[in-house]
Write an enzyme that holds these catalytic residues in place. Structure first.
Site, mmCIF file in Angstrom:
data_model
loop_
_atom_site.group_PDB
_atom_site.id
_atom_site.type_symbol
_atom_site.label_atom_id
_atom_site.label_comp_id
_atom_site.label_asym_id
_atom_site.label_seq_id
_atom_site.Cartn_x
_atom_site.Cartn_y
_atom_site.Cartn_z
ATOM 1 N N HIS A 125 0.348 -0.031 -26.921
ATOM 2 C CA HIS A 125 1.062 0.941 -26.100
ATOM 3 C C HIS A 125 2.257 0.241 -25.474
ATOM 4 C CE1 HIS A 125 0.740 4.181 -22.667
ATOM 5 N NE2 HIS A 125 1.967 4.074 -23.145
ATOM 6 N N GLU A 166 -5.311 13.252 -31.054
ATOM 7 C CA GLU A 166 -6.370 12.354 -30.590
ATOM 8 C C GLU A 166 -6.989 13.024 -29.369
ATOM 9 O OE1 GLU A 166 -5.376 8.205 -29.843
ATOM 10 O OE2 GLU A 166 -7.106 8.017 -28.517
ATOM 11 N N THR A 193 -3.905 5.405 -19.355
ATOM 12 C CA THR A 193 -3.512 6.795 -19.584
ATOM 13 C C THR A 193 -4.585 7.711 -19.000
ATOM 14 O OG1 THR A 193 -2.646 5.957 -21.661
ATOM 15 C CG2 THR A 193 -2.642 8.337 -21.372
ATOM 16 N N ARG A 251 4.825 0.495 -23.032
ATOM 17 C CA ARG A 251 5.137 1.324 -21.867
ATOM 18 C C ARG A 251 6.583 1.131 -21.439
ATOM 19 N NH1 ARG A 251 1.409 3.574 -18.326
ATOM 20 N NH2 ARG A 251 -0.704 3.591 -19.146
ATOM 21 N N ASN A 271 -7.308 -1.245 -29.945
ATOM 22 C CA ASN A 271 -6.172 -1.328 -29.031
ATOM 23 C C ASN A 271 -6.128 -2.721 -28.388
ATOM 24 O OD1 ASN A 271 -4.725 -1.228 -26.541
ATOM 25 N ND2 ASN A 271 -4.749 0.992 -26.647
ATOM 26 N N HIS A 323 -5.101 -4.822 -23.834
ATOM 27 C CA HIS A 323 -5.800 -5.585 -22.786
ATOM 28 C C HIS A 323 -5.616 -7.094 -22.965
ATOM 29 C CE1 HIS A 323 -7.514 -1.916 -21.270
ATOM 30 N NE2 HIS A 323 -7.788 -1.594 -22.518
ATOM 31 N N ARG A 367 4.587 -3.278 -18.947
ATOM 32 C CA ARG A 367 3.666 -4.015 -18.066
ATOM 33 C C ARG A 367 2.700 -4.912 -18.832
ATOM 34 N NH1 ARG A 367 -0.512 0.634 -16.106
ATOM 35 N NH2 ARG A 367 1.361 1.628 -15.366
ATOM 36 N N HIS A 384 -10.629 6.863 -25.824
ATOM 37 C CA HIS A 384 -10.542 6.606 -24.387
ATOM 38 C C HIS A 384 -11.921 6.524 -23.755
ATOM 39 C CE1 HIS A 384 -8.755 6.166 -20.472
ATOM 40 N NE2 HIS A 384 -7.592 6.070 -21.069
ATOM 41 N N GLU A 399 1.414 3.655 -29.454
ATOM 42 C CA GLU A 399 1.285 4.666 -28.400
ATOM 43 C C GLU A 399 2.543 4.613 -27.560
ATOM 44 O OE1 GLU A 399 -2.074 4.221 -25.838
ATOM 45 O OE2 GLU A 399 -3.469 4.281 -27.491
HETATM 46 N N1 PXP Z 1 -6.329 6.265 -26.896
HETATM 47 C C1 PXP Z 1 -5.286 6.377 -26.050
HETATM 48 C C2 PXP Z 1 -4.279 7.429 -26.318
HETATM 49 C C3 PXP Z 1 -5.142 5.510 -24.958
HETATM 50 O O1 PXP Z 1 -4.096 5.631 -24.130
HETATM 51 C C4 PXP Z 1 -6.102 4.497 -24.773
HETATM 52 C C5 PXP Z 1 -5.961 3.530 -23.635
HETATM 53 O O2 PXP Z 1 -4.880 2.708 -23.829
HETATM 54 C C6 PXP Z 1 -7.161 4.404 -25.686
HETATM 55 C C7 PXP Z 1 -7.269 5.320 -26.723
HETATM 56 C C8 PXP Z 1 -8.200 3.343 -25.569
HETATM 57 O O3 PXP Z 1 -8.933 3.549 -24.408
HETATM 58 P P1 PXP Z 1 -9.981 2.424 -23.935
HETATM 59 O O4 PXP Z 1 -9.178 1.210 -23.618
HETATM 60 O O5 PXP Z 1 -10.630 3.055 -22.750
HETATM 61 O O6 PXP Z 1 -10.910 2.227 -25.098
#
Ligand code: PXP
Length: 239
Positions: free
Chosen positions: A42, A150, A100, A44, A6, A9, A48, A189, A69
């Protein structure tokens, strides 16, 4: 085991100065070089971090699985139907949350989620739903016609010791439940370089979706290496 990285960040860091760097598109390239099997972003409602340009560019060049996402809103379904990511993960979205916070309450949003799943699948997009590790959420995901779920590992990641072992069993049971219903099961997550090991060992798991810990490590060791190290921890049967 699929490792989806992902890159939100990276976009968050860019938005700290509202400039052009670091570019999540460049980050995706390095993540792929490090062994990522997929790139997740993601988009949004409030844009953001990730924006529409990021989605456009990533769709243009990402040769691995592109996972969008998004909330199950008409706007997002319209965007996904046009941009055609390989898969969509439906997530709940609150404006004030930092990330999330919980799984989607599929049962409480049955009509909306079912409609979104049908529209996306009609476009050839695989649909996953981010859910808490409870049987009723897996069953509801099956009922709305999703391809995958997921399983939210935040509860597991936030605990230690026996509490974490209990949460691991909840995740394992949900993965098993999904497999029994013919749904592919992913997890994600809060996973990091320590707690990922027990999750990655669960049978029947298709993939892991990880963001924060990889990008945090990348700040220190570089993104390609950070992904390579996570890939080594999660891979089954890799050299
Ligand atoms: N899966 C989903 C559905 C999420 O919303 C997120 C966070 O954006 C992640 C996985 C990844 O989580 P993390 O950034 O804590 O690894």
């Amino acid at each position: 085991m699929i490792l989806g990285v992902n890159i939100d960040h990276v976009a968050t860091l860019r938005q700290a100065r509202l400039g052009a760097e670091p570019d999540p598109v460049m980050a995706a390239t390095l993540a792929i070089l490090g062994g990522a099997d997929g790139i997740t972003l993601h988009l949004r409602e409030d844009r953001r971090h990730v924006n529409d340009r990021d989605l456009d560019m990533l769709r243009g060049f990402v040769p691995v699985e592109l996972n969008l996402e998004m909330a199950a809103t008409d706007e997002m379904v319209r965007i996904a139907s046009k941009k055609l990511p390989d898969m969509v993960t439906l997530v709940p979205e609150k404006r004030k949350e930092l990330t999330t916070e919980g799984g989607l309450d599929v049962r409480a949003n049955m009509k909306t989620v079912k409609k979104a799943v049908r529209t996306l699948r009609d476009k050839g997009i695989a649909v996953s739903i981010f859910i808490d590790p409870v049987d009723s959420a897996v069953e509801a995901s099956k009922e709305v016609g999703a391809d995958m779920v997921e399983i939210h590992t935040g509860g597991y990641a936030n605990k230690k010791g026996p509490g974490q072992a209990k949460e691991l069993i909840r995740v394992q049971n949900s993965v098993k439940k999904a497999a029994g219903l013919g749904l592919m099961a992913n997890a994600g997550h809060g996973l990091n370089y320590v707690n990922v090991v027990d999750i990655a060992a669960l049978p029947d798991l298709r993939g892991l979706y990880i963001g924060h810990s990889i990008i945090a490590r990348a700040v220190l060791v570089g993104l390609e290496r950070a992904v390579r190290e996570m890939k080594a921890l999660t891979c089954r049967g890799c050299p």
